[in-house]
Design a protein around this motif. Sequence first.
Motif, PDB file in Angstrom:
ATOM      1  N   LEU A  19     -15.495  27.816 -18.609  1.00 48.85           N
ATOM      2  CA  LEU A  19     -14.209  28.369 -19.011  1.00 48.85           C
ATOM      3  C   LEU A  19     -13.603  29.185 -17.884  1.00 48.85           C
ATOM      4  CD1 LEU A  19     -11.982  28.983 -21.019  1.00 48.85           C
ATOM      5  CD2 LEU A  19     -13.413  30.793 -21.999  1.00 48.85           C
ATOM      6  N   LEU A  20     -14.435  29.943 -17.178  1.00 43.01           N
ATOM      7  CA  LEU A  20     -13.946  30.766 -16.070  1.00 43.01           C
ATOM      8  C   LEU A  20     -13.402  29.882 -14.952  1.00 43.01           C
ATOM      9  CD1 LEU A  20     -15.619  33.908 -14.610  1.00 43.01           C
ATOM     10  CD2 LEU A  20     -14.808  32.134 -13.087  1.00 43.01           C
ATOM     11  N   ALA A  21     -14.139  28.836 -14.613  1.00 45.02           N
ATOM     12  CA  ALA A  21     -13.682  27.922 -13.565  1.00 45.02           C
ATOM     13  C   ALA A  21     -12.341  27.298 -13.943  1.00 45.02           C
ATOM     14  CB  ALA A  21     -14.727  26.834 -13.335  1.00 45.02           C
ATOM     15  N   GLU A  22     -12.200  26.948 -15.205  1.00 48.13           N
ATOM     16  CA  GLU A  22     -10.950  26.362 -15.684  1.00 48.13           C
ATOM     17  C   GLU A  22      -9.802  27.364 -15.578  1.00 48.13           C
ATOM     18  OE1 GLU A  22      -9.157  24.746 -19.946  1.00 48.13           O
ATOM     19  OE2 GLU A  22     -11.310  24.589 -19.564  1.00 48.13           O
ATOM     20  N   LEU A  23     -10.077  28.608 -15.912  1.00 44.74           N
ATOM     21  CA  LEU A  23      -9.035  29.640 -15.849  1.00 44.74           C
ATOM     22  C   LEU A  23      -8.627  29.922 -14.407  1.00 44.74           C
ATOM     23  CD1 LEU A  23     -10.301  32.143 -18.561  1.00 44.74           C
ATOM     24  CD2 LEU A  23      -8.304  30.654 -18.679  1.00 44.74           C
ATOM     25  N   MET A  24      -9.594  29.903 -13.480  1.00 47.83           N
ATOM     26  CA  MET A  24      -9.276  30.131 -12.077  1.00 47.83           C
ATOM     27  C   MET A  24      -8.306  29.071 -11.570  1.00 47.83           C
ATOM     28  SD  MET A  24     -10.719  32.927 -11.073  1.00 47.83           S
ATOM     29  CE  MET A  24     -10.503  32.749  -9.310  1.00 47.83           C
ATOM     30  N   GLU A  25      -8.452  27.853 -12.077  1.00 49.24           N
ATOM     31  CA  GLU A  25      -7.578  26.766 -11.660  1.00 49.24           C
ATOM     32  C   GLU A  25      -6.188  26.864 -12.297  1.00 49.24           C
ATOM     33  OE1 GLU A  25      -9.553  23.146 -12.598  1.00 49.24           O
ATOM     34  OE2 GLU A  25     -11.159  23.423 -11.134  1.00 49.24           O
ATOM     35  N   SER A  26      -6.063  27.684 -13.344  1.00 47.86           N
ATOM     36  CA  SER A  26      -4.789  27.752 -14.071  1.00 47.86           C
ATOM     37  C   SER A  26      -3.770  28.670 -13.414  1.00 47.86           C
ATOM     38  CB  SER A  26      -5.040  28.222 -15.519  1.00 47.86           C
ATOM     39  OG  SER A  26      -5.375  29.610 -15.557  1.00 47.86           O
ATOM     40  N   PHE A  27      -4.180  29.440 -12.394  1.00 44.94           N
ATOM     41  CA  PHE A  27      -3.214  30.287 -11.702  1.00 44.94           C
ATOM     42  C   PHE A  27      -2.168  29.389 -11.041  1.00 44.94           C
ATOM     43  CE2 PHE A  27      -6.521  33.418 -12.156  1.00 44.94           C
ATOM     44  CZ  PHE A  27      -5.831  34.614 -12.268  1.00 44.94           C
ATOM     45  N   GLY A  28      -0.919  29.654 -11.321  1.00 46.48           N
ATOM     46  CA  GLY A  28       0.153  28.842 -10.760  1.00 46.48           C
ATOM     47  C   GLY A  28       0.483  27.621 -11.606  1.00 46.48           C
ATOM     48  N   ASP A  29      -0.265  27.433 -12.695  1.00 52.43           N
ATOM     49  CA  ASP A  29      -0.002  26.300 -13.578  1.00 52.43           C
ATOM     50  C   ASP A  29       0.895  26.757 -14.732  1.00 52.43           C
ATOM     51  OD1 ASP A  29       0.039  24.130 -15.224  1.00 52.43           O
ATOM     52  OD2 ASP A  29      -2.114  24.072 -15.631  1.00 52.43           O
ATOM     53  N   ASP A  30       2.140  26.351 -14.687  1.00 53.02           N
ATOM     54  CA  ASP A  30       3.102  26.772 -15.707  1.00 53.02           C
ATOM     55  C   ASP A  30       2.847  26.111 -17.055  1.00 53.02           C
ATOM     56  OD1 ASP A  30       4.399  28.362 -13.839  1.00 53.02           O
ATOM     57  OD2 ASP A  30       5.781  26.760 -13.240  1.00 53.02           O
ATOM     58  N   ASN A  31       1.984  25.099 -17.058  1.00 54.34           N
ATOM     59  CA  ASN A  31       1.727  24.375 -18.300  1.00 54.34           C
ATOM     60  C   ASN A  31       0.470  24.882 -19.026  1.00 54.34           C
ATOM     61  OD1 ASN A  31       3.939  22.556 -17.953  1.00 54.34           O
ATOM     62  ND2 ASN A  31       2.728  21.422 -16.442  1.00 54.34           N
ATOM     63  N   ALA A  32      -0.178  25.894 -18.458  1.00 59.22           N
ATOM     64  CA  ALA A  32      -1.374  26.447 -19.102  1.00 59.22           C
ATOM     65  C   ALA A  32      -1.007  26.989 -20.476  1.00 59.22           C
ATOM     66  CB  ALA A  32      -1.963  27.546 -18.227  1.00 59.22           C
ATOM     67  N   ARG A  33      -1.827  26.679 -21.471  1.00 58.35           N
ATOM     68  CA  ARG A  33      -1.480  27.029 -22.849  1.00 58.35           C
ATOM     69  C   ARG A  33      -2.392  28.107 -23.406  1.00 58.35           C
ATOM     70  NH1 ARG A  33      -1.050  21.624 -26.261  1.00 58.35           N
ATOM     71  NH2 ARG A  33      -0.984  23.230 -27.888  1.00 58.35           N
ATOM     72  N   ILE A  34      -1.759  29.121 -23.970  1.00 61.23           N
ATOM     73  CA  ILE A  34      -2.490  30.271 -24.481  1.00 61.23           C
ATOM     74  C   ILE A  34      -3.264  29.912 -25.751  1.00 61.23           C
ATOM     75  CG2 ILE A  34      -0.610  31.162 -25.929  1.00 61.23           C
ATOM     76  CD1 ILE A  34      -1.412  33.976 -24.904  1.00 61.23           C
ATOM     77  N   ASP A  35      -2.749  28.984 -26.564  1.00 53.58           N
ATOM     78  CA  ASP A  35      -3.450  28.621 -27.806  1.00 53.58           C
ATOM     79  C   ASP A  35      -4.773  27.911 -27.518  1.00 53.58           C
ATOM     80  OD1 ASP A  35      -1.934  26.504 -26.763  1.00 53.58           O
ATOM     81  OD2 ASP A  35      -1.874  25.468 -28.691  1.00 53.58           O
ATOM     82  N   ILE A  36      -4.792  27.098 -26.460  1.00 50.16           N
ATOM     83  CA  ILE A  36      -6.026  26.414 -26.080  1.00 50.16           C
ATOM     84  C   ILE A  36      -7.055  27.422 -25.573  1.00 50.16           C
ATOM     85  CG2 ILE A  36      -7.044  24.753 -24.470  1.00 50.16           C
ATOM     86  CD1 ILE A  36      -4.431  23.180 -24.610  1.00 50.16           C
ATOM     87  N   SER A  83      -7.210  37.361 -17.172  1.00 46.30           N
ATOM     88  CA  SER A  83      -7.858  38.293 -16.244  1.00 46.30           C
ATOM     89  C   SER A  83      -9.107  38.919 -16.858  1.00 46.30           C
ATOM     90  CB  SER A  83      -6.873  39.409 -15.843  1.00 46.30           C
ATOM     91  OG  SER A  83      -5.818  38.885 -15.079  1.00 46.30           O
ATOM     92  N   ILE A  84      -9.023  39.281 -18.131  1.00 48.98           N
ATOM     93  CA  ILE A  84     -10.156  39.913 -18.807  1.00 48.98           C
ATOM     94  C   ILE A  84     -11.324  38.935 -18.931  1.00 48.98           C
ATOM     95  CG2 ILE A  84     -10.940  40.836 -21.024  1.00 48.98           C
ATOM     96  CD1 ILE A  84      -8.144  42.085 -21.340  1.00 48.98           C
ATOM     97  N   VAL A  85     -11.008  37.689 -19.269  1.00 49.86           N
ATOM     98  CA  VAL A  85     -12.066  36.677 -19.415  1.00 49.86           C
ATOM     99  C   VAL A  85     -12.735  36.408 -18.065  1.00 49.86           C
ATOM    100  CG1 VAL A  85     -12.543  34.274 -20.007  1.00 49.86           C
ATOM    101  CG2 VAL A  85     -10.989  35.610 -21.424  1.00 49.86           C
ATOM    102  N   ILE A  86     -11.926  36.306 -17.011  1.00 54.89           N
ATOM    103  CA  ILE A  86     -12.479  36.081 -15.679  1.00 54.89           C
ATOM    104  C   ILE A  86     -13.335  37.262 -15.243  1.00 54.89           C
ATOM    105  CG2 ILE A  86     -11.870  35.881 -13.223  1.00 54.89           C
ATOM    106  CD1 ILE A  86      -9.439  34.208 -14.112  1.00 54.89           C
ATOM    107  N   ALA A  87     -12.833  38.472 -15.481  1.00 54.52           N
ATOM    108  CA  ALA A  87     -13.594  39.676 -15.118  1.00 54.52           C
ATOM    109  C   ALA A  87     -14.937  39.708 -15.838  1.00 54.52           C
ATOM    110  CB  ALA A  87     -12.786  40.928 -15.457  1.00 54.52           C
TER     111      ALA A  87
END
Length: 275
Positions: A19-36, A83-87
């Motif tokens: 999950l962390l690796a996926e979130l790191m890749e989402s920076f700059g991704d305007d299509n990242a979805r908060i519900d997912i 940020s909290i999840v990554i931290a």
Amino acid sequence: MQLEEVFSKLKQLPVVPALLAELMESFGDDNARIDILAKKIAMDQSLSAKVIKMANSAAYRRGKEVTSIEQAVIRLGFNTMRSIVIASGISSAFPATPGFDKNKFWADTFRVATIAKELAKHTKVEPETAFTCAMMHNIGEILLQSSLPEEMALVAMSIEKGASRIEAEREVLGFDYSQVGVELAKRWNFSTTFINAIEHQLDPLSYENVSSEAILIRLAVFVNFAWNAGVPAQAIVGRFPKALADYLEINPESLAGQLDDLQHQGNELAMSLGH
């Protein structure tokens, strides 16, 4: 000693949760979805508890207490939640090391990250990106502590005699924590934004392609160090590194009244994440 020896002494490279690796890749991704994101966090009981605790902390609490991930997501928003999840994920990836105060290390790191985030609000850098970069600025240090405990004891002795951490590590090891952090970030497949921030942090303006995130790290480390040394807020502002502040067009006076609160927020984040 060669840098490769640090990694060869590790029985296993610290594992970054999927999950962390996926979130790191989402920076700059305007299509990242908060519900997912919310659904994935909800599947991890430990992480869910930490996120809900943070949403109810003094720094974020507004109105009644939240009791679910869905409510926490609404309160915190996607960027802060990420940020909290990554931290939490990165700080949990490293085991405890005898003789090394892991709690103090992460509390200090979260204070630096909180200051960097606030400084970023006065620049074009996305605040949560600044927070995450600063949160990872010294991951090389904790990796060194876990892989080279005897050598790091010599580093500690050198520091006690008056050497800076950078000087001591370069003298004893032949490299410093920022170089180790860069190599770890590369092995974790982090993006160039994070790699450059870690690599350039010690002297950001000496690089041809200046990393604004690295400047924010350098400034945040300065502020946190001065605050911990008991330097009054106005004196910190007066001694602010001018070249770095000018590059990002930051007015240090804007920080004067916030330092105590920023330190408190960093400490609170560390406690909420279990450090």
